[in-house]
Design an enzyme around this catalytic site. Structure first.
Site, mmCIF file in Angstrom:
data_model
loop_
_atom_site.group_PDB
_atom_site.id
_atom_site.type_symbol
_atom_site.label_atom_id
_atom_site.label_comp_id
_atom_site.label_asym_id
_atom_site.label_seq_id
_atom_site.Cartn_x
_atom_site.Cartn_y
_atom_site.Cartn_z
ATOM 1 N N HIS A 1 34.445 25.809 20.994
ATOM 2 C CA HIS A 1 34.400 24.596 21.828
ATOM 3 C C HIS A 1 33.687 24.862 23.150
ATOM 4 O O HIS A 1 33.846 24.104 24.113
ATOM 5 C CB HIS A 1 35.824 24.076 22.054
ATOM 6 N N GLU B 1 46.486 37.693 29.924
ATOM 7 C CA GLU B 1 46.968 38.782 30.796
ATOM 8 C C GLU B 1 45.964 39.936 30.823
ATOM 9 O O GLU B 1 45.680 40.504 31.886
ATOM 10 C CB GLU B 1 48.355 39.243 30.313
ATOM 11 N N ASN C 1 54.106 39.215 59.881
ATOM 12 C CA ASN C 1 53.736 38.952 58.489
ATOM 13 C C ASN C 1 54.046 37.490 58.213
ATOM 14 O O ASN C 1 55.157 37.041 58.475
ATOM 15 C CB ASN C 1 54.554 39.854 57.551
ATOM 16 N N ARG D 1 51.199 45.996 50.308
ATOM 17 C CA ARG D 1 51.257 44.612 50.771
ATOM 18 C C ARG D 1 49.966 44.160 51.452
ATOM 19 O O ARG D 1 49.819 42.992 51.803
ATOM 20 C CB ARG D 1 52.421 44.441 51.761
ATOM 21 N N GLU E 1 40.955 41.593 37.983
ATOM 22 C CA GLU E 1 41.654 41.987 39.199
ATOM 23 C C GLU E 1 41.266 43.375 39.701
ATOM 24 O O GLU E 1 41.046 43.568 40.898
ATOM 25 C CB GLU E 1 43.158 41.944 38.885
HETATM 26 O O1 M6R Z 1 55.637 38.840 42.518
HETATM 27 P P1 M6R Z 1 55.184 37.825 41.530
HETATM 28 O O2 M6R Z 1 55.511 38.195 40.119
HETATM 29 O O3 M6R Z 1 55.676 36.446 41.843
HETATM 30 O O4 M6R Z 1 53.607 37.817 41.632
HETATM 31 C C1 M6R Z 1 52.859 36.851 40.953
HETATM 32 C C2 M6R Z 1 51.399 37.219 40.934
HETATM 33 O O5 M6R Z 1 50.891 37.261 42.230
HETATM 34 C C3 M6R Z 1 51.150 38.569 40.248
HETATM 35 O O6 M6R Z 1 51.675 38.599 38.967
HETATM 36 C C4 M6R Z 1 49.631 38.853 40.163
HETATM 37 O O7 M6R Z 1 49.019 37.933 39.328
HETATM 38 C C5 M6R Z 1 49.420 40.289 39.685
HETATM 39 N N1 M6R Z 1 48.807 41.036 40.735
HETATM 40 C C6 M6R Z 1 48.565 40.381 38.471
HETATM 41 O O8 M6R Z 1 48.420 41.713 38.059
#
Ligand code: M6R
Length: 589
Positions: free
Chosen positions: A485, A462, A94, A27, A469
């Site tokens: 384009h 994706e 948090n 987290r 990331e």
């Molecule tokens: O918990 P969630 O599915 O709502 O999270 C959404 C995004 O934060 C999450 O998919 C993020 O894009 C990932 N870390 C990508 O790998």
């Protein structure tokens, strides 16, 4: 973002807090801290960096709180790390205190001195000022002044053995495990063999006299039932690899669990919405948004049901679109993503029916939706979504099939093939060696493109997100038809292009796009189940996918891309589980 934990344990409270914090590190991991309360008073250890930096002689005490941080207000420094102490109180938080600037100014005017730059420190000062001998009343009064979102845990030196926690907008669960009592941000923090119960917004949790009690702001007890946590918590990352690698390896098993859950799922409560929705919306963020776009493709093409798909933040930023008679499909692995929850609240307040797809049964999203489908992917610890994405796709294709059933009185032709997905996903692992080779070839590239057509344009997006990331390499995912384009301007000698071509009807068009990039010197990788596509002379790195009906190919084609991103990350010397600046659960807007 940020994980909090409170613990009461007669034995090794410090060790238990540390272990729980390690399990919560997904987290946030830019700083961490622990405070313990003993007869001698409060002992605090807090440091910039990961939970590992808290190692040292155990702090004394049977009651403690801990925090692992993802910085919002103030840099990740020792001073800004939680817990924040004011007088007799230590606080972990948090969330975001939206009115902290005003509160801080008022507190400073009253003579308070602040040590950190955080919004959270105001909570410690508010509790201290509200205290007139009643610990719970002081926390309740302080919380009453906060705007924004919070899950807090507070210690008071006058009350050894007691912890007061509160929740509004940020997740909080109480649990028992291994002879200790806990309150924490998420169930996996509890470890194996835990029982838990989630708090609702506005509720308080007290640990006192060796028991856990839930209550309202007025202190009146709220009866609750604890449930055994299924599947235990999260295992520690083993020496054998990162969480991300293991979570990719778990995809076939996760898909099997998803199918089991879907088989027994009763869609009857949303039959009316499925059959007669005026408009259908899909809302999500990040990877879940890419899955939601795949749902749009399937629902439109198979069920003839147009779907308006929005990034949840954009859905909220526009004039509210959804209303009575509409169906909103909300997708979120964590079920705690602030924008997705905000979009759901907005839609529900306007009378729309919300069907959620989430991996966390006790999440806020599951609680707030009209009906929730659980992915059953199992806990996903790595920040990058992998197995949860595959399971989201499976759930959403299943829901699109239900939509087809309710609207056309038949299931789409791909329905039976859904049950082959676990086995086909395992077969897709055979593409890992090719992905490894691509990672070695592209590791030093400054940027790369992922291209796809039709449903594979979502997979391309994706794949690019994964690479950005965790490998910190600029990547863009785009429909192949968009290249000329604009994006083609960047393609020069050696530029990496990863293409997905899994629709027979689009093979020729993709071959055209590959010829265009090859003519400019691109190095091309192509993923396909079709030999003729893989044999294209423009392809330097052919990646063979197992055969399955085309509609479901995105569940498989993304797997080598997840592996590619992970290998790129490792080859470039980064930690796939802890990308910089990011956290697993985005509970702030
Ligand atoms: O918990 P969630 O599915 O709502 O999270 C959404 C995004 O934060 C999450 O998919 C993020 O894009 C990932 N870390 C990508 O790998």
């Amino acid at each position: 973002m940020c994980g909090i934990v409170a613990c009461f344990s007669r034995e090794d409270c410090y060790g238990k807090l540390l272990a729980a914090l390690r399990r919560l590190e997904y987290r946030g991991y830019d700083s961490a801290g622990i405070a313990l309360l003993s007869a001698a008073g409060l002992s605090v250890r807090k440091r910039a960096g990961g939970v590992g930096n808290l190692a040292g002689p155990p702090l004394p005490g049977e009651t403690g709180i801990g925090h692992t941080r993802w910085a919002t207000h103030g840099a990740p420094t020792d001073v800004n790390a939680h817990p924040h102490v004011c007088g007799k109180f230590a606080v972990v938080h948090n969330g975001i205190v939206e009115n902290f600037a005003q509160l801080k100014a008022e507190l400073i005017a009253k003579g308070e001195t602040f040590r950190s730059e955080t919004d959270s420190e105001v909570i410690a000062h508010l509790v201290a000022r509200a205290y007139e001998g009643d610990f719970f009343a002081a926390v309740a009064a302080a919380c009453g002044q906060l705007r924004g979102s919070y899950a807090v845990a507070v210690l008071c030196t006058d009350r050894p053995g007691e912890i007061v926690c509160a929740r509004s907008g940020s997740p909080l669960v109480a649990g028992c495990a291994g002879g200790a009592l806990y309150v924490c941000s998420d169930v996996p923090a509890l470890g194996e063999d835990a029982c838990f119960c989630a708090a609702q917004d506005g509720e308080f949790i007290r640990i006192e006299g060796g028991v856990i009690r839930f209550c309202g702001r007025d202190g009146r007890e709220i009866p609750k039932t604890f449930t055994r946590a299924s599947g235990g918590g999260c295992a520690e990352a083993s020496a054998a690899g990162s969480f991300m690698e293991r979570e990719i390896g778990e995809i076939p098993a996760a898909l099997s669990r998803t199918l089991e859950g879907l088989r027994d799922f009763d869609f009857a409560p949303c039959a009316r919405a499925m059959r007669g929705a005026k408009n259908i919306f899909a809302v999500a963020c990040g990877s879940a948004l890419h899955a939601a776009l795949a749902f749009k493709d399937a629902a439109e093409e198979e069920a003839g049901a147009p779907v308006l798909c929005f990034s949840a933040s954009e859905f909220r930023s526009r004039a509210p679109l959804a209303g009575r008679g509409d169906l909103v499909v909300a997708v979120s692995q964590s079920g705690e993503t602030a924008d997705t929850l905000g979009a759901v609240r907005l839609a529900r307040s306007r009378g729309a029916y919300v069907l959620a797809v989430t991996n966390v049964a006790h999440s806020s999203l599951a609680g707030e939706a009209d009906l929730a489908v659980f992915m059953r992917a199992g806990p996903e610890v790595a920040v990058a979504a992998t197995k949860s994405y595959n399971c989201q796709l499976l759930c959403l294709y299943y829901i699109a099939a239900q939509l087809c059933y309710y609207r056309k009185d038949r299931f789409p032709s791909y329905f039976g093939e859904l049950f082959r997905l676990p086995e086909a996903a395992r077969a897709a692992f055979s593409a890992f060696s090719a992905a490894e080779e691509i990672a070695r070839a592209f590791r030093d590239a400054p940027a790369m493109y992922f291209i796809g057509r039709g449903k594979e344009a979502r997979t391309a997006a994706e794949g690019a997100l994964k690479v950005k990331e965790i490998a910190y390499l600029f990547a863009e995912g785009l429909p192949a038809g968009e290249l000329k384009h604009g994006p083609l301007a960047l393609v020069e000698e050696g530029f990496p292009v990863v293409a997905l071509s899994t629709s027979r009807a689009l093979l020729a068009k993709m071959a055209g796009a590959l010829a265009e990039v090859k003519a400019r010197g691109a190095r091309v990788a192509l993923l396909s189940q079709y030999e003729e596509a893989l044999a294209d002379p423009a392809v330097d790195f052919p990646v063979r996918l197992p055969a399955l009906c085309e509609r479901l190919m995105p569940v498989l084609s993304v797997i080598p891309l997840q592996h590619l991103a992970c290998r790129l990350c490792l080859l470039r010397g980064f930690d796939p589980d802890r990308p910089r600046n990011l956290a697993k659960s985005v509970t702030v807007e």
